[in-house]
Write a protein that holds these residues in place. Sequence first.
Motif, PDB file in Angstrom:
ATOM      1  N   LEU A 316     114.781 127.036  18.873  1.00  0.00           N
ATOM      2  CA  LEU A 316     113.791 127.091  20.111  1.00  0.00           C
ATOM      3  C   LEU A 316     112.461 127.573  19.511  1.00  0.00           C
ATOM      4  CD1 LEU A 316     115.738 128.492  23.021  1.00  0.00           C
ATOM      5  CD2 LEU A 316     115.298 125.907  22.584  1.00  0.00           C
ATOM      6  N   ARG A 318     108.536 128.849  20.552  1.00  0.00           N
ATOM      7  CA  ARG A 318     107.583 128.971  21.740  1.00  0.00           C
ATOM      8  C   ARG A 318     106.395 128.173  21.590  1.00  0.00           C
ATOM      9  NH1 ARG A 318     105.913 133.510  25.125  1.00  0.00           N
ATOM     10  NH2 ARG A 318     107.755 134.840  24.678  1.00  0.00           N
ATOM     11  N   GLN A 319     106.130 127.765  22.710  1.00  0.00           N
ATOM     12  CA  GLN A 319     104.768 126.848  22.944  1.00  0.00           C
ATOM     13  C   GLN A 319     104.481 127.419  24.422  1.00  0.00           C
ATOM     14  OE1 GLN A 319     105.373 122.617  22.676  1.00  0.00           O
ATOM     15  NE2 GLN A 319     105.859 122.632  20.643  1.00  0.00           N
ATOM     16  N   ALA A 322     106.648 128.965  27.179  1.00  0.00           N
ATOM     17  CA  ALA A 322     107.908 128.265  27.294  1.00  0.00           C
ATOM     18  C   ALA A 322     108.542 127.797  25.928  1.00  0.00           C
ATOM     19  CB  ALA A 322     107.926 127.102  28.028  1.00  0.00           C
ATOM     20  N   PHE A 323     109.589 127.628  25.899  1.00  0.00           N
ATOM     21  CA  PHE A 323     110.374 127.395  24.443  1.00  0.00           C
ATOM     22  C   PHE A 323     110.676 125.790  24.528  1.00  0.00           C
ATOM     23  CE2 PHE A 323     111.022 131.996  25.171  1.00  0.00           C
ATOM     24  CZ  PHE A 323     110.969 132.412  23.934  1.00  0.00           C
ATOM     25  N   VAL A 324     110.451 125.208  23.245  1.00  0.00           N
ATOM     26  CA  VAL A 324     111.176 123.962  23.108  1.00  0.00           C
ATOM     27  C   VAL A 324     111.856 123.827  22.173  1.00  0.00           C
ATOM     28  CG1 VAL A 324     109.972 121.728  22.440  1.00  0.00           C
ATOM     29  CG2 VAL A 324     108.399 123.398  23.574  1.00  0.00           C
ATOM     30  N   PRO A 325     113.047 123.209  22.363  1.00  0.00           N
ATOM     31  CA  PRO A 325     114.098 122.815  21.493  1.00  0.00           C
ATOM     32  C   PRO A 325     113.516 122.167  20.003  1.00  0.00           C
ATOM     33  CG  PRO A 325     114.895 122.199  23.602  1.00  0.00           C
ATOM     34  CD  PRO A 325     113.249 122.525  23.690  1.00  0.00           C
ATOM     35  N   PHE A 679     120.478 133.506  25.012  1.00  0.00           N
ATOM     36  CA  PHE A 679     119.105 133.656  25.337  1.00  0.00           C
ATOM     37  C   PHE A 679     119.189 135.241  25.933  1.00  0.00           C
ATOM     38  CE2 PHE A 679     115.289 132.953  27.648  1.00  0.00           C
ATOM     39  CZ  PHE A 679     114.588 132.441  26.660  1.00  0.00           C
ATOM     40  N   GLN A 684     113.587 136.577  24.972  1.00  0.00           N
ATOM     41  CA  GLN A 684     112.411 136.268  26.055  1.00  0.00           C
ATOM     42  C   GLN A 684     111.092 136.417  25.207  1.00  0.00           C
ATOM     43  OE1 GLN A 684     113.028 137.835  29.875  1.00  0.00           O
ATOM     44  NE2 GLN A 684     115.165 137.198  29.759  1.00  0.00           N
ATOM     45  N   ALA A 686     110.428 136.192  21.922  1.00  0.00           N
ATOM     46  CA  ALA A 686     110.514 135.596  20.513  1.00  0.00           C
ATOM     47  C   ALA A 686     109.153 134.546  20.659  1.00  0.00           C
ATOM     48  CB  ALA A 686     111.760 135.113  20.208  1.00  0.00           C
ATOM     49  N   ASP A 687     109.177 134.179  19.205  1.00  0.00           N
ATOM     50  CA  ASP A 687     108.412 133.221  18.918  1.00  0.00           C
ATOM     51  C   ASP A 687     109.247 131.911  18.424  1.00  0.00           C
ATOM     52  OD1 ASP A 687     105.357 133.800  19.269  1.00  0.00           O
ATOM     53  OD2 ASP A 687     106.427 135.498  18.047  1.00  0.00           O
TER      54      ASP A 687
ATOM     55  N   ALA B   2     103.088 138.027  22.847  1.00  0.00           N
ATOM     56  CA  ALA B   2     104.024 136.915  23.646  1.00  0.00           C
ATOM     57  C   ALA B   2     104.356 137.906  25.001  1.00  0.00           C
ATOM     58  CB  ALA B   2     105.103 136.539  22.956  1.00  0.00           C
ATOM     59  N   LYS B   3     104.221 137.388  26.011  1.00  0.00           N
ATOM     60  CA  LYS B   3     104.839 137.690  27.405  1.00  0.00           C
ATOM     61  C   LYS B   3     106.458 137.246  27.301  1.00  0.00           C
ATOM     62  CE  LYS B   3     101.526 139.899  29.228  1.00  0.00           C
ATOM     63  NZ  LYS B   3     101.958 141.524  29.448  1.00  0.00           N
ATOM     64  N   ALA B   4     107.091 137.735  27.921  1.00  0.00           N
ATOM     65  CA  ALA B   4     108.537 137.617  27.946  1.00  0.00           C
ATOM     66  C   ALA B   4     108.866 136.088  28.651  1.00  0.00           C
ATOM     67  CB  ALA B   4     109.409 138.711  28.830  1.00  0.00           C
ATOM     68  N   SER B   5     109.428 135.292  28.235  1.00  0.00           N
ATOM     69  CA  SER B   5     109.588 133.975  28.911  1.00  0.00           C
ATOM     70  C   SER B   5     110.964 133.676  29.278  1.00  0.00           C
ATOM     71  CB  SER B   5     108.707 132.991  28.361  1.00  0.00           C
ATOM     72  OG  SER B   5     109.033 131.662  28.692  1.00  0.00           O
ATOM     73  N   THR B   6     111.430 133.027  30.129  1.00  0.00           N
ATOM     74  CA  THR B   6     112.733 132.444  30.188  1.00  0.00           C
ATOM     75  C   THR B   6     112.883 130.970  30.531  1.00  0.00           C
ATOM     76  OG1 THR B   6     112.774 132.895  32.539  1.00  0.00           O
ATOM     77  CG2 THR B   6     113.688 134.551  31.308  1.00  0.00           C
ATOM     78  N   GLN B   7     111.639 130.294  30.251  1.00  0.00           N
ATOM     79  CA  GLN B   7     111.341 128.647  30.463  1.00  0.00           C
ATOM     80  C   GLN B   7     111.739 128.162  29.147  1.00  0.00           C
ATOM     81  OE1 GLN B   7     107.730 127.805  31.934  1.00  0.00           O
ATOM     82  NE2 GLN B   7     108.383 125.599  32.153  1.00  0.00           N
ATOM     83  N   ILE B   8     112.795 127.236  29.142  1.00  0.00           N
ATOM     84  CA  ILE B   8     113.012 126.293  28.031  1.00  0.00           C
ATOM     85  C   ILE B   8     112.558 124.784  28.556  1.00  0.00           C
ATOM     86  CG2 ILE B   8     114.867 125.625  26.560  1.00  0.00           C
ATOM     87  CD1 ILE B   8     115.949 128.606  26.805  1.00  0.00           C
ATOM     88  N   TYR B   9     111.937 124.108  27.905  1.00  0.00           N
ATOM     89  CA  TYR B   9     111.787 122.687  27.934  1.00  0.00           C
ATOM     90  C   TYR B   9     113.057 121.996  27.849  1.00  0.00           C
ATOM     91  CZ  TYR B   9     106.754 123.858  28.859  1.00  0.00           C
ATOM     92  OH  TYR B   9     105.553 124.078  29.153  1.00  0.00           O
ATOM     93  N   ASP B  10     113.510 121.180  28.594  1.00  0.00           N
ATOM     94  CA  ASP B  10     114.468 120.399  28.361  1.00  0.00           C
ATOM     95  C   ASP B  10     114.173 119.382  27.604  1.00  0.00           C
ATOM     96  OD1 ASP B  10     116.905 119.091  28.233  1.00  0.00           O
ATOM     97  OD2 ASP B  10     117.049 118.730  30.471  1.00  0.00           O
ATOM     98  N   VAL B  11     114.336 119.092  26.439  1.00  0.00           N
ATOM     99  CA  VAL B  11     113.944 117.834  25.650  1.00  0.00           C
ATOM    100  C   VAL B  11     115.146 117.447  24.957  1.00  0.00           C
ATOM    101  CG1 VAL B  11     111.682 118.669  25.169  1.00  0.00           C
ATOM    102  CG2 VAL B  11     113.446 119.492  23.626  1.00  0.00           C
TER     103      VAL B  11
END
Lengths: 978, 166
Positions: A316, A318-319, A322-325, A679, A684, A686-687, B2-11
């Motif tokens: 993943l 970071r963008q 949010a995170f992108v696979p 995760f 949370q 991470a880059d 980087a702020k904590a994030s739990t969002q993961i784009y579903d690709v």
Amino acid sequence: MQITIDGKQVDLLDNETLLDKILAQDNEFPHICYHPALGPIETCDTCIAEVNGKLVRTCNTLVKPGDIVQTMTKAALAARKEGLDRILHNHELYCTVCDNNNGNCVVHNTALHMRIEHQKYAFELKPYEQDHSHPFYRYDPSQCILCGRCVEACQNLQVSEVLSIDWSRERPRVIWDNDVSINESSCVSCGHCVTVCPCNALMENSMLGEAGFLTGMEPKLWESMVDLVKDIEPGYGPIFTVSEMEAAMRNYRIQRTKTVCTYCGVGCSFDVWTKGRHILKVEPQMEAPVNQISTCVKGKFGWDFVTSEERLTQPLLRQGDAFVPVSWEKALAYTAQRLLEISNEHGPDAIGFISSSKCTNEENYLMQKLARSVVGTNNIDNCSRYCQTPATEGLRRTFGYGGDTGSIEDLEQADLVIIVGANPAESHPVLSTRIRRAKKKHGQKLIVADLRKNDLAKRADLYLHPEPGTDLVWLSAVTKYMIDQGWHDEGFLQKRVKGLASYREWLEPYTLDYAKEKTGISEEQLIATARMMHDASRVCICWAMGVTQHVGGSETSTAICDLLLITGQVGRPGTGAYPLRGHNNVQGAGDMGCAPGYLPGYQLVEDEVVRQRFEQAWQVTLSSKPGLDNHQMVQGIHDGSVKAMYLFGEEMALVDSNSNLVQSAFEKLDFFIVQDVFFTKTAQYADVIFPASPSLEKEGTFTNTERRIQRLYEVFEPLKNSRPDWKIIQDVANAMGANWYYEHPQDIMHEVAQLTDLLAGVTYDRLQGYQSLQWPVLADGTSTPRLYETTFPFDDGLARLHLPTWHEPVVFGDEYDLHLNNGRMLEHFHEGNLTYRVHGIAKKVPTTYVEISPQLAAERGIETGAIVRLSSPYGQVEVPVVVTERVIAHELYLSMNNRTDQQAVNYVTSSYHDAVTHTPAYKETSVYMDVLQSKGESPMVRGNFRLGHPNPQRGVLVEEKWARADFDPIIDVSEEGM
Amino acid sequence: MAKASTQIYDVSPSHAEFTHAELEQITDWIALHKDSVTALLTLFDNMHEAGLLDIVNALIVRGQDLLKILADQAEKPEYAGGIKNVIALVQGFGMLDAKVLAQLMRNLVFITRNLDLTNGPKVAGVWSTLQAVRDPDVAAGFSVALAIIRGLGQGIRAEQEEGKSV
């Protein structure tokens, strides 16, 4: 002793039973209740032979020189047949449709080898239902042969003392506690009973309907099939043939793979049975060097997380927020680019590396190699900084090596074990079984010093409750008192130790009065401690985070080692110092050089000769400047000197102390790589997130608390796109321009052995299967189970009495009126990322809770189920309450597993730390408590073993069976006890 | 920063992409094992021609139903008895001395081949029976018959003795 068995003269060794000797000649000689880990039980009557013409049970018969043993006489054969006939009265043979028909069912194999053809006594169902209450195993009374193995294992090996056989019933059965359902009993779910059950009476739920080709059918049809098998039973021969064939077929699809447990530093190993990606069961083996057949709830049943849907399976990036696979190629290229940019711009020391004491030696080695040889920094550390580094410091100062001085076997042999600031029953469960067993069966004495009246404290001969953070004082007072009494080991001190005069001088202030004042421990208790040490010829001291996680952690560890030197309790069987390592590879991560000042094998980075050795091997120039440890890296991020971090296999955001400070540091990083199985909270921030494989999906080695190196094998292939950590680290290194070509972890270990004298003789061949090696390992493969038998690793070969420095514990201020102790809970591992994903464990212990004393509960008007907020200068947590006498007065205990973020204890711990090693002073935390809700539902739910009521027994109590009116002896009774 | 994030784009890959990737893997695998795959397909083809694939499919799909029928039938005493008899027969054969059994079978074959009643000894009364016994072949057969009767008697007596001791 020479005896004759079936006409052949043989030598019987002291520790051999007659049955052992017969089995050495004929491994099919029948025996059902006897198990080498348990010893004679004498319930089954299938091991009968004639000794001097009399029928005896060979498992428990003492023979004399010249005795004549005959196993094949008509009387002996008939007696064994009668024994088995009686067993089959209690057991239905429907092997082909039985999930236990896997080639290792003792009852099946015994009946087969004895060529049993007919049932002399018809099988009769017992008037009891199956017990399916427990999430991990079930009991079928009607299949139970009442051999008592499970009872013996529970009462005298695990010593949880839950199971017994109620012989007074018309149809006896195994009962839990005083006859409650399994789940409501005090069963700690260790699995010993299931492991030793010689048939299918106790079975893992994960096996049911899964192991056999014909066992997964609907229950009603299954019952019909059992009836069919019974109906067509004119003789067992053909049925055995079919079931043997079916068992052989099962081998095709059931894989049995050896692994090493990752849930603590004890180092249990066992076979994992799998069918596809389904874990059928964990089966410990007698050849496992540490645990044999022992496990704890996590080792036996805690592996479902491996197949969790929540596993990370794709890198993943970071963008924004949010995170992108992304693909591995993209993630690796980006990572390499950013690390090189930061290194070029700010220097290599702007990057920190956190290695993992949960991952393999090979992975740890590669991580420090990446930091040192590719990036060029010694900023490398691992999470033993949070727990065990002070113990290592104490050991190194005094004895020379930073490892346990002996083996768990020494703990079993000791006359006295002293446990300081540790709760092995919950944190090192299998190790604690050895202490409980030695105490119950062999009269070993036990002293426990702890704030909390934990399991071993309750069993101790002497329980000490010192004021928090004052262990150094009472240990030193005991040492001084022993010297004053002339109870020190003068000979040992003269020959093998130096520094006595200055140490005696240092000890002067540590009088009993002073100790009483500082620690609250009475003079009588201090003298009793000294006297028990004096009376014991072999003493071991264990300690853990109750000692190390203080501002004086290294100093107290040193005081323990000093005490052992003064009394000559090191370097002999049954003696020594045992800091109980918390993670599976705390020892190994340190051994592999994941520390800012040490290259692999504890070789100083400042030593030019050492550096040259590595520089030559790695073909780079190494930095001579010791790097930053975990604690300093967090400081470095805050002050702007550390810009990037690469962390794998650690939940640092919740496990490091003062979590708010740590998390705010993560927010400041320019670039953060996290590599984990899930995760996590840390991820949370991470880059880049790399999806790693857990231990069951990789090969490598771990080093346990005894310095024992063991191999683990791949049980499953890595899930989807996840990768073993060693591969990921190699990929990152190569993306940064390194040319590493490790094809297998053994290539890495080969390199380690070349560069470290400590591990010179370690090879994968020597670690094949259940073989292990304890370091130092000489080039010829010689292992060292016990250190310092002849010399200490200093130039002069002498140990050092090191003068500790006393540090007053941290005081937060008067408003923080409650002391908050913290640590682990048996069922959960650390913060719980893995164990909350094991359904059965989460069901039994769904949440953490703070333990408060009845006194405090009365003062605040609250009861179990209340919700409170605990506040320190560093943060707050909100947790439910359990009122218990395990804690006293104004001392609280909060375990570190947390289901929700708001419950994580490290939001209230501080950044105070051990002066020498920077290990956080987790145990020196004070809080004030706000009551948010004074009562409510108990967080300790039904199924929590702490609600049960154990039923201690001497053992199986087979005499009660023999005294039953319906028992007709098979052996010659007049010869019993011969 | 980087702020904590739990969002993961579903690709997640589309269905078509996923299928394409899976098919690629299968194709690679087939190419690697071309010979065995060809042999397997030939075997399948032959089994299909012979209707065997349908039988196997039916057995797999209806396996539990078939077992249920078997179990239901076995619950009926007459069938259970039959199955028992079969197993008893198998066990009985297992206990026989293979050499003796082989001899017995050879003799039976010989008997059936020579079973011509018109050529056998004529028996009209006690006297002619005794005369027939003088025939060496009849005497040999008679000895075997007596041995069988003796064995039977021994078995019966042993069972009676065992019954007394229980």
